[in-house]
Design an enzyme around this catalytic site. Structure first.
Site, PDB file in Angstrom:
ATOM      1  N   ARG A  76      17.274   1.142  45.902  1.00  0.00           N
ATOM      2  CA  ARG A  76      16.617   2.594  46.040  1.00  0.00           C
ATOM      3  C   ARG A  76      15.277   3.045  45.322  1.00  0.00           C
ATOM      4  NH1 ARG A  76      22.247   5.174  43.242  1.00  0.00           N
ATOM      5  NH2 ARG A  76      21.818   3.533  42.572  1.00  0.00           N
ATOM      6  N   ASN A  98      38.827  -3.509  33.222  1.00  0.00           N
ATOM      7  CA  ASN A  98      38.155  -4.607  33.990  1.00  0.00           C
ATOM      8  C   ASN A  98      36.980  -4.686  32.385  1.00  0.00           C
ATOM      9  OD1 ASN A  98      35.886  -5.897  35.187  1.00  0.00           O
ATOM     10  ND2 ASN A  98      35.230  -4.838  36.557  1.00  0.00           N
ATOM     11  N   ARG A 100      41.377  -7.539  35.362  1.00  0.00           N
ATOM     12  CA  ARG A 100      40.501  -8.484  36.307  1.00  0.00           C
ATOM     13  C   ARG A 100      39.950  -9.907  35.424  1.00  0.00           C
ATOM     14  NH1 ARG A 100      34.173  -7.880  37.113  1.00  0.00           N
ATOM     15  NH2 ARG A 100      33.924  -9.474  38.586  1.00  0.00           N
ATOM     16  N   HIS A 142      33.493 -12.865  42.789  1.00  0.00           N
ATOM     17  CA  HIS A 142      33.622 -11.961  42.939  1.00  0.00           C
ATOM     18  C   HIS A 142      35.323 -11.963  43.848  1.00  0.00           C
ATOM     19  CE1 HIS A 142      29.341 -10.712  42.577  1.00  0.00           C
ATOM     20  NE2 HIS A 142      29.689 -10.046  42.264  1.00  0.00           N
ATOM     21  N   HIS A 197      28.936  -9.166  49.877  1.00  0.00           N
ATOM     22  CA  HIS A 197      28.464  -8.891  48.981  1.00  0.00           C
ATOM     23  C   HIS A 197      27.476  -8.239  48.020  1.00  0.00           C
ATOM     24  CE1 HIS A 197      31.338  -6.649  45.060  1.00  0.00           C
ATOM     25  NE2 HIS A 197      30.068  -7.040  44.254  1.00  0.00           N
ATOM     26  N   LEU A 198      26.868  -7.321  48.654  1.00  0.00           N
ATOM     27  CA  LEU A 198      25.498  -7.200  47.663  1.00  0.00           C
ATOM     28  C   LEU A 198      26.019  -5.931  46.809  1.00  0.00           C
ATOM     29  CD1 LEU A 198      23.476  -7.442  51.495  1.00  0.00           C
ATOM     30  CD2 LEU A 198      24.601  -9.266  49.566  1.00  0.00           C
ATOM     31  N   GLU A 216      38.030  -3.321  44.621  1.00  0.00           N
ATOM     32  CA  GLU A 216      38.871  -4.544  43.556  1.00  0.00           C
ATOM     33  C   GLU A 216      39.747  -3.873  43.107  1.00  0.00           C
ATOM     34  OE1 GLU A 216      34.510  -5.398  42.571  1.00  0.00           O
ATOM     35  OE2 GLU A 216      34.972  -7.308  42.191  1.00  0.00           O
ATOM     36  N   ARG A 266      19.560 -11.990  38.825  1.00  0.00           N
ATOM     37  CA  ARG A 266      20.058 -13.284  39.105  1.00  0.00           C
ATOM     38  C   ARG A 266      19.366 -13.770  39.907  1.00  0.00           C
ATOM     39  NH1 ARG A 266      25.719 -12.491  39.315  1.00  0.00           N
ATOM     40  NH2 ARG A 266      26.135 -11.923  37.246  1.00  0.00           N
ATOM     41  N   VAL A 276      25.178  -2.454  47.243  1.00  0.00           N
ATOM     42  CA  VAL A 276      23.631  -2.839  48.223  1.00  0.00           C
ATOM     43  C   VAL A 276      24.321  -2.521  49.551  1.00  0.00           C
ATOM     44  CG1 VAL A 276      22.032  -3.826  49.231  1.00  0.00           C
ATOM     45  CG2 VAL A 276      22.193  -3.947  46.642  1.00  0.00           C
TER      46      VAL A 276
HETATM   47  P1  ADP Z   1      27.697  -4.360  40.666  1.00  0.00           P
HETATM   48  O1  ADP Z   1      29.111  -3.977  40.118  1.00  0.00           O
HETATM   49  O2  ADP Z   1      27.704  -5.267  40.859  1.00  0.00           O
HETATM   50  O3  ADP Z   1      27.564  -3.550  39.090  1.00  0.00           O
HETATM   51  P2  ADP Z   1      27.489  -2.534  42.173  1.00  0.00           P
HETATM   52  O4  ADP Z   1      28.389  -3.013  43.527  1.00  0.00           O
HETATM   53  O5  ADP Z   1      27.866  -1.176  42.245  1.00  0.00           O
HETATM   54  O6  ADP Z   1      27.561  -3.246  41.815  1.00  0.00           O
HETATM   55  O7  ADP Z   1      25.894  -2.254  43.073  1.00  0.00           O
HETATM   56  C1  ADP Z   1      24.863  -1.605  42.274  1.00  0.00           C
HETATM   57  C2  ADP Z   1      23.262  -1.379  43.124  1.00  0.00           C
HETATM   58  O8  ADP Z   1      24.302  -0.858  44.126  1.00  0.00           O
HETATM   59  C3  ADP Z   1      22.672  -1.012  42.334  1.00  0.00           C
HETATM   60  O9  ADP Z   1      22.028  -1.939  41.855  1.00  0.00           O
HETATM   61  C4  ADP Z   1      21.746  -0.288  43.739  1.00  0.00           C
HETATM   62  O10 ADP Z   1      20.331  -1.759  43.518  1.00  0.00           O
HETATM   63  C5  ADP Z   1      22.525  -0.407  45.077  1.00  0.00           C
HETATM   64  N1  ADP Z   1      22.584   0.595  45.336  1.00  0.00           N
HETATM   65  C6  ADP Z   1      23.454   1.860  44.738  1.00  0.00           C
HETATM   66  N2  ADP Z   1      23.707   2.879  45.937  1.00  0.00           N
HETATM   67  C7  ADP Z   1      22.806   3.135  45.997  1.00  0.00           C
HETATM   68  C8  ADP Z   1      21.962   3.555  47.514  1.00  0.00           C
HETATM   69  N3  ADP Z   1      22.411   4.849  47.801  1.00  0.00           N
HETATM   70  N4  ADP Z   1      21.109   2.978  48.359  1.00  0.00           N
HETATM   71  C9  ADP Z   1      20.783   1.528  47.807  1.00  0.00           C
HETATM   72  N5  ADP Z   1      21.121   0.572  46.768  1.00  0.00           N
HETATM   73  C10 ADP Z   1      22.271   1.388  46.235  1.00  0.00           C
END
Ligand code: ADP
Length: 411
Positions: free
Chosen positions: A297, A12, A104, A193, A221-222, A397, A254, A344
């Protein structure tokens, strides 16, 4: 084509990073896709800087995580460094057990609806999509070129973030703008995604003990980037990201949905250039723009301390999420499950609780004690009486890319 090996390297490639995983498909299939098939995982960060870092975990040997810091000039150097790490564990790219490399690729446009074996023509087509994915496809292309140079004989497969969404009906995908202008510039909703939405919607069906064709799922997907999709009987019928990943939900950095006239206003009144507006909306908006933090967090910690800006950012984030749950309920007509996934979605219980709060009339509710459970497994968090299952379904993924890649080369 028949692959001799059973291993797949998943790459990726981002603009300044490369994430990778080496998986043994024999193990992942026999163990239902569990972590047992993962031989090595790692990440190269800050490529092109003095302080590049390679983090490598050799799961196959049970070895400790290794971190190396020092300048890594470009993607070629990054991939060579990854190859050296893998070789050190006897998992080198020259191994006959390596069946393929799965890449990817963010934007596949309308042409790529399936995982695709990469040749020169395919690479050219991915390049042709750079104008619609200027922030993402160039890095993916560099990753592919570098990997092909290292192992020209090995099958390499592109797995597209957009592919799962190509089933969207025309009335979903087409923006209500002048048709000729839209078509001339390939402007439409593509969605992103997709690998995650495909994986999570299938896993959610499995959690309900059903075939994907039998269930309608809203996938949320958050992650830092965030998107929602409406999946009817295993096929995507709508998704929140559009021409680019900017549209839809409030994300880490964003804005998501916004009146497009805001951009003209910023240009005409604030004197900003297109690039400045692009940076504002993609990198300085969303949660970070609203409260200065994009990590959920940290935002929750600030809310617990009574921080009003963080609380407002959270409320804006949740309000948008709710609107999409409502919209996609209407699009699907019948909803069997709402699935939360990514950083998230998988970890932030307060987000799940708030997003579903007040939706009892729509058959949706969250059980507080189930919601508080932390686990890496797919699980239900709705009370038994609820008509709609609310689930937490960890996404994977890399496994999905590896499976799609292996299916293609071993067919
Ligand atoms: P990406 O792949 O889009 O970079 P992820 O799916 O890894 O992102 O998600 C990252 C986000 O998840 C972090 O920016 C944070 O907001 C959230 N996150 C990760 N762990 C936790 C947790 N234990 N509690 C709350 N939010 C979390």
């Amino acid at each position: 084509m028949t692959a001799t090996g059973t291993r797949v390297l998943v790459l990726n490639s981002g603009s300044s990073s490369v994430k990778y995983q080496l998986l043994d498909m024999h193990d992942t299939q026999s163990e239902g896709g569990s972590a047992a098939g993962r031989l090595a995982v790692g990440l190269v960060e800050r490529i092109g800087e003095e302080t590049s870092r390679l983090t490598h975990t050799p799961l196959a040997t049970g070895g400790d995580k290794r971190e190396t810091e020092g300048p890594i000039a470009d993607h070629e150097a990054a991939l060579k460094a990854v190859a050296a790490e893998l070789s050190a564990d006897g998992l080198g790219l020259d191994s006959p057990q390596l069946a393929a490399i799965g890449h990817r690729v963010v934007h596949g446009g309308l042409k790529f609806t399936e995982p695709t074996l990469i040749d020169d023509a395919v690479l050219q087509e991915i390049e042709r999509l750079v104008p619609v994915a200027p922030l993402h496809n160039p890095a993916n292309i560099t990753g592919i070129r570098t990997a092909r140079a290292l192992r020209p004989d090995l099958p390499q497969v592109a797995v597209f973030d957009t592919a799962f969404h190509t089933t969207m009906p025309e009335y979903t995908a087409r923006y209500a703008i002048d048709v000729e202008t839209a078509d001339a510039h390939r402007i439409r909703r593509y969605g992103f995604h997709g690998t995650s939405h495909a994986y999570v919607s299938r896993k959610t069906a499995a959690l309900l003990g059903k075939d994907p064709s039998e269930v309608n799922v809203i996938v949320l997907h958050l992650g830092n980037g965030a998107s929602a999709s409406a999946v009817a009987g295993g096929r995507c019928v709508d998704t929140s990201m559009g021409l680019t990943p900017l549209e839809g939900l409030v994300m880490g950095t964003r804005s998501g949905d916004i009146d497009p006239a805001v951009t003209f206003h910023l240009k005409r009144v604030a004197g900003m250039s297109a690039d400045e507006i692009d940076t504002l909306l993609n990198k300085k908006s969303g949660l970070i723009g609203l409260c200065g933090d994009n990590d959920m967090r940290e935002i929750r910690r600030r809310i617990d301390e009574g921080d009003e800006r963080a609380a407002l950012a959270f409320d804006i984030y949740i309000h948008r999420l709710k609107k999409y749950i409502g919209a996609y309920s209407a699009v699907l007509g019948r909803v069997d499950a709402v699935a939360f996934t990514a950083g998230v979605g998988e970890n932030a219980a307060p987000v799940r609780e708030a997003a579903v709060a007040g939706l009892e009339e729509m058959g949706m509710a969250v059980d507080a004690s189930l919601n508080a459970v932390r686990s890496d497994e797919p699980r239900l968090i709705s009370p038994e009486y609820a008509r709609v299952a609310v689930a937490v379904v960890p996404t994977d993924e890399e496994l999905e890319i590896a499976q799609q890649t292996y299916a293609l080369v071993s067919a």
